[in-house]
Design a protein around this motif. Structure first.
Motif, short mmCIF file in Angstrom:
data_model
loop_
_atom_site.label_atom_id
_atom_site.label_comp_id
_atom_site.label_asym_id
_atom_site.label_seq_id
_atom_site.Cartn_x
_atom_site.Cartn_y
_atom_site.Cartn_z
N ASN A 130 -2.17 0.83 11.72
CA ASN A 130 -0.93 1.51 11.31
C ASN A 130 -1.09 2.05 9.88
O ASN A 130 -0.60 1.47 8.90
N THR A 131 -1.78 3.19 9.79
CA THR A 131 -2.10 3.76 8.47
C THR A 131 -0.85 4.08 7.67
O THR A 131 -0.83 3.87 6.44
N ALA A 132 0.18 4.58 8.32
CA ALA A 132 1.40 4.95 7.59
C ALA A 132 2.01 3.74 6.89
O ALA A 132 2.38 3.80 5.71
N MET A 133 2.09 2.61 7.60
CA MET A 133 2.67 1.40 6.99
C MET A 133 1.76 0.86 5.89
O MET A 133 2.22 0.43 4.84
N ARG A 134 0.47 0.90 6.13
CA ARG A 134 -0.47 0.38 5.13
C ARG A 134 -0.42 1.20 3.85
O ARG A 134 -0.39 0.66 2.75
N ARG A 135 -0.39 2.52 4.00
CA ARG A 135 -0.35 3.39 2.82
C ARG A 135 0.97 3.20 2.06
O ARG A 135 1.00 3.19 0.83
N THR A 136 2.04 3.05 2.84
CA THR A 136 3.36 2.85 2.20
C THR A 136 3.36 1.54 1.40
O THR A 136 3.83 1.50 0.25
N ALA A 137 2.80 0.49 2.01
CA ALA A 137 2.74 -0.81 1.30
C ALA A 137 1.91 -0.68 0.01
O ALA A 137 2.33 -1.13 -1.06
N GLU A 138 0.78 -0.03 0.13
CA GLU A 138 -0.10 0.10 -1.05
C GLU A 138 0.56 0.94 -2.13
O GLU A 138 0.48 0.62 -3.32
N ARG A 139 1.23 1.99 -1.70
CA ARG A 139 1.92 2.84 -2.67
C ARG A 139 3.01 2.08 -3.43
O ARG A 139 3.31 2.39 -4.58
N CYS A 140 3.58 1.07 -2.76
CA CYS A 140 4.64 0.27 -3.39
C CYS A 140 4.09 -0.94 -4.14
O CYS A 140 4.86 -1.81 -4.57
N GLY A 141 2.77 -1.04 -4.26
CA GLY A 141 2.17 -2.09 -5.08
C GLY A 141 1.69 -3.31 -4.33
O GLY A 141 1.23 -4.27 -4.95
N PHE A 142 1.79 -3.31 -3.00
CA PHE A 142 1.34 -4.47 -2.22
C PHE A 142 -0.19 -4.51 -2.17
O PHE A 142 -0.86 -3.47 -2.18
N THR A 143 -0.72 -5.73 -2.09
CA THR A 143 -2.16 -5.96 -2.00
C THR A 143 -2.52 -6.43 -0.59
O THR A 143 -1.82 -7.29 -0.03
N HIS A 144 -3.57 -5.87 -0.05
CA HIS A 144 -4.09 -6.34 1.24
C HIS A 144 -4.72 -7.72 1.03
O HIS A 144 -5.72 -7.85 0.34
N GLU A 145 -4.11 -8.74 1.62
CA GLU A 145 -4.54 -10.12 1.34
C GLU A 145 -5.39 -10.71 2.45
O GLU A 145 -6.03 -11.74 2.25
N GLY A 146 -5.35 -10.08 3.62
CA GLY A 146 -6.17 -10.66 4.68
C GLY A 146 -5.94 -9.97 6.01
O GLY A 146 -5.03 -9.15 6.16
N THR A 147 -6.81 -10.30 6.96
CA THR A 147 -6.75 -9.72 8.30
C THR A 147 -6.82 -10.85 9.32
O THR A 147 -7.71 -11.71 9.24
N GLN A 148 -5.89 -10.84 10.22
CA GLN A 148 -5.91 -11.81 11.31
C GLN A 148 -6.47 -11.09 12.53
O GLN A 148 -5.88 -10.11 13.00
N ARG A 149 -7.59 -11.58 13.05
CA ARG A 149 -8.29 -10.87 14.11
C ARG A 149 -7.61 -11.05 15.46
O ARG A 149 -7.20 -12.14 15.81
#
Ligand SMILES: CC(C)(COP(=O)(O)OP(=O)(O)OC[C@H]1O[C@@H](n2cnc3c(N)ncnc32)[C@H](O)[C@@H]1OP(=O)(O)O)[C@@H](O)C(=O)NCCC(=O)NCCS
Length: 179
Positions: A136-155
């Motif tokens: 979900n690129t749109a949600m990921r980009r929105t989160a990053e733009r708002c200062g969120f950090t990618h903390e992990g991936t659940q497989r």
């Protein structure tokens, strides 16, 4: 109530049932935004749920649902929520879904920023989280733009209609938040 110059968040009323019915009535979107099975509802059930909320204050403790609309003309844009509020550890999750025609115009960024402000400033939380499918690129980009950090991936965590997709977790600490 909570607004930027373009977007306002407010609690939904029973009269918002047709818009929310349209927003949540798409089974494909449900696969992207929800971790449970899609169950068809009619608009009367949506209205009944909204009416029940008026008399049921329990929701405030656990989470808050806010509808997003355009400041300019009140056009319904979508829904958002601060859910799973944990008052002991002082964290909560963010959720957001916009109508297809409202996407890609910066509204999502405004809504996430408003939810962060509500969570940190008005609910005195110290950490906000959001989870989304890895694709979900749109949600990921929105989160990053708002200062969120990618903390992990659940497989292979969530069924996406074809198989089990990875889920990514984003977090934002209050001390890293720019109001
Ligand atoms: C995810 C969502 C809330 C984002 O809101 P939006 O208003 O569309 O996003 P914005 O216009 O504010 O754009 C924010 C960023 O995402 C990017 N983006 C938006 N739509 C995109 C798309 N379809 N593909 C790739 N990037 C996209 C923008 O370019 C921008 O990034 P940038 O700062 O690098 O340019 C919205 O698209 C949506 O409701 N999607 C369907 C429901 C959903 O997936 N909800 C999340 C479930 S966890």
């Amino acid at each position: 109530m909570f607004a930027t110059d373009r977007v306002r968040l407010r609690p939904p009323t029973p009269d918002d049932a047709p818009n929310l019915f349209r927003l949540h009535g798409d089974p494909e979107l449900h696969l992207l935004t929800n971790d449970g099975p899609f169950v068809p509802h009619h608009v009367g059930q949506v209205r009944a749920r909204l009416e029940k909320r008026i008399s049921d204050p329990a929701e405030v403790d656990d989470g808050v649902s806010l509808l997003a609309e355009a400041v300019a003309d009140g056009t319904f844009l979508g829904g958002s929520s601060l859910w799973g509020i944990n008052t002991f550890n002082r964290y909560a999750h963010l959720g957001i879904t916009l109508l297809p025609e409202a996407r890609g115009q910066g509204y999502g960024t405004d809504v996430v920023r408003l939810l962060c402000r509500y969570g940190f400033r008005n609910r005195n939380l110290r950490r906000l989280e959001l989870e989304t499918l890895a694709g979900n690129t749109a949600m990921r980009r929105t989160a990053e733009r708002c200062g969120f950090t990618h903390e992990g991936t659940q497989r292979e965590r969530e069924y996406d209609g074809d198989g089990f997709a990875d889920m990514v977790i984003y977090g934002l600490l209050r001390r890293d938040w720019t109001p």
